[in-house]
Design a protein around this motif. Sequence first.
Motif, short mmCIF file in Angstrom:
data_model
loop_
_atom_site.label_atom_id
_atom_site.label_comp_id
_atom_site.label_asym_id
_atom_site.label_seq_id
_atom_site.Cartn_x
_atom_site.Cartn_y
_atom_site.Cartn_z
N GLN A 123 0.85 -1.19 0.00
CA GLN A 123 0.00 0.00 0.00
C GLN A 123 0.89 1.25 0.00
N ASP B 207 -6.30 -7.89 6.32
CA ASP B 207 -6.34 -6.45 6.59
C ASP B 207 -7.00 -5.74 5.42
N ARG C 64 -4.40 -0.34 12.82
CA ARG C 64 -3.36 0.69 12.83
C ARG C 64 -3.69 1.74 11.77
N THR C 65 -2.90 2.80 11.81
CA THR C 65 -3.02 3.90 10.84
C THR C 65 -1.78 3.91 9.97
N LEU C 66 -2.00 3.89 8.66
CA LEU C 66 -0.88 3.92 7.72
C LEU C 66 -0.51 5.37 7.42
N ASN C 67 0.77 5.68 7.54
CA ASN C 67 1.27 7.02 7.24
C ASN C 67 1.77 7.07 5.80
N LEU D 91 5.51 3.73 1.68
CA LEU D 91 5.22 2.34 1.32
C LEU D 91 4.89 1.54 2.60
N ASN D 92 3.75 0.87 2.59
CA ASN D 92 3.30 0.11 3.74
C ASN D 92 2.90 -1.31 3.29
N ILE D 93 3.11 -2.30 4.20
CA ILE D 93 2.79 -3.70 3.94
C ILE D 93 1.65 -4.13 4.87
N VAL D 94 0.62 -4.71 4.28
CA VAL D 94 -0.51 -5.23 5.04
C VAL D 94 -0.72 -6.69 4.67
#
Length: 320
Positions: free
Chosen positions: A24, A56, A42-45, A48-51
Amino acid sequence: MEPIIIVLIILVVLVFIALMKTVQVIPQASAAIVERFGRYTRTLNAGLNIVVPFIDSIRNRIDLREQVVPFPPQPVITQDNLVVNIDTVIYYQVTDARAATYEVASYIQAIEQLTVTTLRNIIGGMDLERTLTSREEINAALRGVLDEATGKWGIRVNRVELKAIEPPTSIQDSMEKQMRADRDKRAAILQAEGVRQSEILRAEGEKQSAILRAEGEAKAAALRAEGEAQAIRTVFESIHAGDADQKLLSYQYLQMLPKIAEGDANKLWIVPSEIGEALKGLGGALGNFGGAPAAPAAGNGAPRENVVPPAPRREQPPLD
């Protein structure tokens, strides 16, 4: 063989979808709420984020930048029972994405309704004139109430502005007439002040001119008198220096008599008593110039023994 190919294709598609859901990318100044089986995780800032795919899920994406929301005109009743329409503009910013998602269903609608109710409470305690002239006071009071109420929603109200305050049409006409009358009054006062100032300056100028003219005439008279006095002193000194006798003074006195009688306006002029003495002196001078002294006139029986006869004239011989 064909069923295996179909299964492989399905597996590849599932893997691709899983990879897309796993990675994401969140833009700058944004945040995303992640839920696992419907519960906040949680809150993604930004970045690059991994879920976990299929477990999720992204519930909401929230813009963290400052937002500007104009609200439509709202009818508000003032303390003197007049209805005014007020347009408001709210500047707000989301500071907590989780609270903005779970603490209120729609924070935009909640802010609008809170703004309307707060505005009616504030304007209800003011009359129309104060409402029109107290925008800063209304803005500060409205911002304080909104900032306190929206803090638990994860919203910070940075600024509140009243874009327009529109009183009724009849009140607007009355206000325009009053403003026109006030402008006419101020214009008349300014014109009167100008005329008054002009008259004062003109009077001051005339006064100063009269003072200067009087001073000039006084100085001229003083200089003229000083010149005449100097001339008299010069003549007096010349007479005394030349040792003038009574005969010369009598002759000068007779020369001044025609000047006394000059002018068309002189209908009558008076001969001073000293004219007799002047004539006597002049007669004696003329007698001496002719070679014979003047004999005193006898009168009232006075003796004539002292009368001197005139001397005989001597004739000069003719020239050859």
